[in-house]
Write a protein that holds these residues in place. Structure first.
Motif, short mmCIF file in Angstrom:
data_model
loop_
_atom_site.label_atom_id
_atom_site.label_comp_id
_atom_site.label_asym_id
_atom_site.label_seq_id
_atom_site.Cartn_x
_atom_site.Cartn_y
_atom_site.Cartn_z
N LEU A 13 -11.65 21.71 108.04
CA LEU A 13 -10.79 21.03 107.09
C LEU A 13 -9.76 20.24 107.90
N MET A 44 -19.72 21.48 99.39
CA MET A 44 -18.55 22.35 99.38
C MET A 44 -17.32 21.46 99.48
N HIS A 46 -12.90 21.29 99.08
CA HIS A 46 -11.65 22.03 99.19
C HIS A 46 -10.66 21.42 98.20
N TYR A 66 -17.64 28.38 92.91
CA TYR A 66 -16.32 28.24 93.52
C TYR A 66 -15.75 29.60 93.88
N LYS A 69 -9.55 30.88 97.07
CA LYS A 69 -9.09 31.34 98.38
C LYS A 69 -7.67 31.89 98.31
N GLU A 109 -5.82 27.44 95.64
CA GLU A 109 -6.70 26.83 96.62
C GLU A 109 -8.12 27.30 96.33
N LEU A 111 -12.50 26.71 97.05
CA LEU A 111 -13.59 26.20 97.87
C LEU A 111 -14.86 26.28 97.04
#
Length: 129
Positions: A13, A44, A46, A66, A69, A109, A111
């Protein structure tokens, strides 16, 4: 960066991740794994959503998965209602289902992304290439 099917890549990232127009308010989404990295079967992304941040409504031909995080919030299917999300939650979205993520007071957050990838998500990137 382009990859080949027979090579290993370490995806990070960083500033090289292309931005995706998937956040309606309060945050940012970028592509980590997508056709531009050589992916053919999975994507994928973010998502970093600020407190109260929200994604645009998405709907894909394939399923999407998903992982939360950090933070908390909710996921809404306009036809089925809203479910709460906390750190560690996993979300499976069935093909053709509409959904929107909304962050709680501490932000959220995420992913994940559709599988197979949804070419419509990257149309703005391939036009620029």
């Amino acid at each position: 960066m382009t990859g080949k099917a027979d090579e290993v890549q370490v995806i990070t990232l960083d500033a090289n991740c292309p931005e995706l127009p998937l956040v309606e308010a309060g945050g940012r989404a970028v592509a980590l794994v997508w056709p531009g990295t050589g992916a053919t079967l999975r994507s994928m992304h973010h998502f970093a959503l600020e407190a109260g941040g929200r994604t645009v409504q998405q709907r894909h031909p394939g399923e999407a998965v998903y992982f939360v995080k950090s933070g908390s919030g909710s996921v809404t299917d306009p036809e089925a209602g809203t479910d709460p999300l906390i750190t560690g939650s996993m979300i499976l979205v069935e093909p053709g289902t509409a959904y929107v993520f909304t962050a709680g007071e501490e932000g959220m957050e995420l992913l994940g992304g559709p599988a197979p990838h949804d070419p419509a998500l990257y149309a703005h990137l391939t036009k620029a290439a």
